[in-house]
Write a protein that holds these residues in place. Structure first.
Motif, mmCIF file in Angstrom:
data_model
loop_
_atom_site.group_PDB
_atom_site.id
_atom_site.type_symbol
_atom_site.label_atom_id
_atom_site.label_comp_id
_atom_site.label_asym_id
_atom_site.label_seq_id
_atom_site.Cartn_x
_atom_site.Cartn_y
_atom_site.Cartn_z
ATOM 1 N N ALA A 1 -11.043 -1.940 36.992
ATOM 2 C CA ALA A 1 -12.209 -2.588 37.602
ATOM 3 C C ALA A 1 -12.673 -3.771 36.758
ATOM 4 O O ALA A 1 -13.018 -4.843 37.287
ATOM 5 C CB ALA A 1 -13.338 -1.575 37.768
ATOM 6 N N ALA A 2 -12.675 -3.601 35.437
ATOM 7 C CA ALA A 2 -13.076 -4.688 34.543
ATOM 8 C C ALA A 2 -12.095 -5.849 34.612
ATOM 9 O O ALA A 2 -12.505 -7.025 34.592
ATOM 10 C CB ALA A 2 -13.183 -4.160 33.109
ATOM 11 N N GLU A 3 -10.796 -5.549 34.712
ATOM 12 C CA GLU A 3 -9.795 -6.617 34.816
ATOM 13 C C GLU A 3 -9.992 -7.432 36.090
ATOM 14 O O GLU A 3 -9.920 -8.669 36.067
ATOM 15 C CB GLU A 3 -8.396 -6.014 34.804
ATOM 16 N N ILE A 4 -10.227 -6.757 37.203
ATOM 17 C CA ILE A 4 -10.409 -7.465 38.477
ATOM 18 C C ILE A 4 -11.646 -8.350 38.419
ATOM 19 O O ILE A 4 -11.643 -9.479 38.928
ATOM 20 C CB ILE A 4 -10.492 -6.457 39.633
ATOM 21 N N LYS A 5 -12.691 -7.874 37.797
ATOM 22 C CA LYS A 5 -13.921 -8.647 37.692
ATOM 23 C C LYS A 5 -13.709 -9.935 36.906
ATOM 24 O O LYS A 5 -14.338 -10.964 37.181
ATOM 25 C CB LYS A 5 -15.007 -7.802 37.033
ATOM 26 N N GLU A 6 -12.784 -9.903 35.939
ATOM 27 C CA GLU A 6 -12.554 -11.052 35.065
ATOM 28 C C GLU A 6 -11.591 -12.070 35.655
ATOM 29 O O GLU A 6 -11.455 -13.174 35.128
ATOM 30 C CB GLU A 6 -11.997 -10.569 33.718
ATOM 31 N N ARG A 7 -10.918 -11.732 36.755
ATOM 32 C CA ARG A 7 -9.892 -12.610 37.310
ATOM 33 C C ARG A 7 -10.298 -13.149 38.674
ATOM 34 O O ARG A 7 -10.943 -12.474 39.466
ATOM 35 C CB ARG A 7 -8.557 -11.856 37.418
ATOM 36 N N THR A 8 -9.893 -14.376 38.944
ATOM 37 C CA THR A 8 -10.166 -14.991 40.235
ATOM 38 C C THR A 8 -9.160 -14.484 41.255
ATOM 39 O O THR A 8 -7.952 -14.535 41.033
ATOM 40 C CB THR A 8 -10.069 -16.527 40.149
ATOM 41 N N VAL A 9 -9.682 -13.985 42.369
ATOM 42 C CA VAL A 9 -8.838 -13.499 43.463
ATOM 43 C C VAL A 9 -8.797 -14.563 44.552
ATOM 44 O O VAL A 9 -9.830 -15.105 44.948
ATOM 45 C CB VAL A 9 -9.379 -12.163 44.006
ATOM 46 N N ASP A 10 -7.603 -14.888 45.036
ATOM 47 C CA ASP A 10 -7.453 -15.932 46.053
ATOM 48 C C ASP A 10 -8.135 -15.532 47.357
ATOM 49 O O ASP A 10 -7.994 -14.396 47.823
ATOM 50 C CB ASP A 10 -5.970 -16.200 46.322
ATOM 51 N N MET A 11 -8.862 -16.475 47.963
ATOM 52 C CA MET A 11 -9.545 -16.197 49.217
ATOM 53 C C MET A 11 -8.554 -16.191 50.375
ATOM 54 O O MET A 11 -7.654 -17.023 50.452
ATOM 55 C CB MET A 11 -10.646 -17.218 49.478
ATOM 56 N N SER A 12 -8.721 -15.233 51.274
ATOM 57 C CA SER A 12 -7.882 -15.138 52.461
ATOM 58 C C SER A 12 -8.449 -15.995 53.577
ATOM 59 O O SER A 12 -9.535 -16.565 53.459
ATOM 60 C CB SER A 12 -7.796 -13.669 52.916
ATOM 61 N N ALA A 13 -7.714 -16.058 54.682
ATOM 62 C CA ALA A 13 -8.156 -16.859 55.827
ATOM 63 C C ALA A 13 -9.459 -16.311 56.396
ATOM 64 O O ALA A 13 -9.696 -15.104 56.404
ATOM 65 C CB ALA A 13 -7.076 -16.857 56.903
ATOM 66 N N GLU A 14 -10.297 -17.223 56.903
ATOM 67 C CA GLU A 14 -11.549 -16.848 57.548
ATOM 68 C C GLU A 14 -11.337 -16.823 59.061
ATOM 69 O O GLU A 14 -10.830 -17.786 59.640
ATOM 70 C CB GLU A 14 -12.648 -17.862 57.201
ATOM 71 N N PHE A 15 -11.693 -15.718 59.689
ATOM 72 C CA PHE A 15 -11.622 -15.640 61.148
ATOM 73 C C PHE A 15 -12.515 -14.490 61.596
ATOM 74 O O PHE A 15 -13.207 -13.872 60.778
ATOM 75 C CB PHE A 15 -10.178 -15.469 61.642
ATOM 76 N N TYR A 16 -12.527 -14.210 62.910
ATOM 77 C CA TYR A 16 -13.460 -13.230 63.448
ATOM 78 C C TYR A 16 -13.307 -11.842 62.821
ATOM 79 O O TYR A 16 -14.251 -11.062 62.763
ATOM 80 C CB TYR A 16 -13.304 -13.110 64.971
ATOM 81 N N GLY A 17 -12.107 -11.534 62.335
ATOM 82 C CA GLY A 17 -11.849 -10.190 61.823
ATOM 83 C C GLY A 17 -12.236 -9.974 60.377
ATOM 84 O O GLY A 17 -12.420 -8.824 59.958
ATOM 85 N N GLN A 18 -12.345 -11.026 59.598
ATOM 86 C CA GLN A 18 -12.698 -10.852 58.191
ATOM 87 C C GLN A 18 -13.466 -12.060 57.667
ATOM 88 O O GLN A 18 -13.281 -13.181 58.147
ATOM 89 C CB GLN A 18 -11.454 -10.611 57.339
ATOM 90 N N HIS A 19 -14.300 -11.812 56.682
ATOM 91 C CA HIS A 19 -15.151 -12.862 56.116
ATOM 92 C C HIS A 19 -15.322 -12.595 54.628
ATOM 93 O O HIS A 19 -15.568 -11.461 54.208
ATOM 94 C CB HIS A 19 -16.501 -12.851 56.827
ATOM 95 N N LEU A 20 -15.143 -13.648 53.826
ATOM 96 C CA LEU A 20 -15.327 -13.591 52.374
ATOM 97 C C LEU A 20 -14.450 -12.512 51.734
ATOM 98 O O LEU A 20 -14.870 -11.781 50.845
ATOM 99 C CB LEU A 20 -16.792 -13.365 52.019
ATOM 100 N N LYS A 21 -13.210 -12.432 52.199
ATOM 101 C CA LYS A 21 -12.251 -11.459 51.688
ATOM 102 C C LYS A 21 -11.181 -12.178 50.880
ATOM 103 O O LYS A 21 -10.621 -13.172 51.320
ATOM 104 C CB LYS A 21 -11.601 -10.695 52.842
ATOM 105 N N GLY A 22 -10.925 -11.658 49.692
ATOM 106 C CA GLY A 22 -9.889 -12.216 48.842
ATOM 107 C C GLY A 22 -8.794 -11.208 48.575
ATOM 108 O O GLY A 22 -8.955 -10.006 48.825
ATOM 109 N N GLY A 23 -7.672 -11.697 48.080
ATOM 110 C CA GLY A 23 -6.560 -10.799 47.786
ATOM 111 C C GLY A 23 -5.644 -11.358 46.710
ATOM 112 O O GLY A 23 -5.616 -12.572 46.469
#
Length: 245
Positions: free
Chosen positions: A38-60
């Motif tokens: 959890a600490a590692e994920i917090k320290e790293r930038t996660v790439d943002m995924s596409a924005e559309f009706y099914g998802q919003h502000l989701k990264g991966g």
């Protein structure tokens, strides 16, 4: 994890769960490892995924080289023969294989105000030429508060409502079968503080045989809740699903 792998009776619990086969296990991995990931994920930038009706502000992030060492080790462990053997015993689905490319999976991260609408996942991996059969989600959210929302909801087939609601607590493992109507998501905007994200590791497992009655599909099937409207893009998406059926 060893204790969970030796647990008895989980397969019966899994098979009888409503609204479709699933199980939720707390502290599946050692709490210190989950906290470190959890600490590692917090320290790293996660790439943002596409924005559309099914998802919003989701990264991966599915590139292991861009993850922290603990996060990467957890993913490798969940792709190893011992875990897969346990997963087969749990679900009753034989011949499971992990996806080495983590297509659609890896680290998932949702920001404040983000959501993932209710959906059933694609079931065909064109590269592997295999059917998706099982989803595994490991939540990595220390101090997550109920009022922030973000529960994983498992919906009834007729979309009458969720039959299960799973809070994304640190170290909690959720496993469920992937079928044409295993509808799930966290469809309401997150109400967490701006500096907090909803983090998970999402892994998918495949076999050479489809789920009973499944139609091959490479598209995610988003389902509106009662009174929810997705607009014209969703209608086009539904048409493509119908044509491919």
């Amino acid at each position: 994890m060893a204790t969970q792998l030796k647990s008895l009776g989980l397969s019966e619990q899994y098979a009888s769960a409503s609204p479709f086969p699933h199980i939720v296990l707390d502290d599946f991995f050692e709490p210190d490892r989950a906290a470190a990931a959890a600490a590692e994920i917090k320290e790293r930038t996660v790439d943002m995924s596409a924005e559309f009706y099914g998802q919003h502000l989701k990264g991966g992030q599915r590139d292991l080289s861009k993850m922290g060492p603990v996060t990467a080790s957890l993913i490798r462990e969940m792709g190893a023969p011992g875990f897969i053997a346990w997963l087969q015993d749990l679900t009753g689905i034989g011949g499971l294989r992990a996806d080495p490319d983590l297509f659609g999976g890896g680290v998932h991260q949702i920001r404040r105000g983000g959501f993932l609408k209710v959906h059933a996942d694609f079931n065909w991996h064109a590269t592997m030429q295999l059917y998706r059969r099982v989803n595994v989600l490991l939540y990595l959210n220390p101090g997550w508060q109920k009022e922030w929302g973000g529960n994983l909801e498992l919906w009834h087939t007729d979309m009458s409502g969720p039959g299960a609601s799973i809070q994304p607590l640190l170290g909690r493992l959720a496993v469920f079968s992937t079928t044409d109507d295993s509808f799930h998501g966290h469809p309401d905007p997150l109400n967490c503080p701006a500096e907090v994200t909803r983090n998970s590791i999402a892994l998918y497992y495949y076999s050479s045989t489809p789920a009973p009655g499944a139609q091959r599909s490479e598209m995610t099937n988003y389902q509106p809740r009662h009174g929810e409207r997705f607009g014209a893009r969703h209608l086009l998406h539904r048409l493509k699903l119908w044509v491919r059926a």
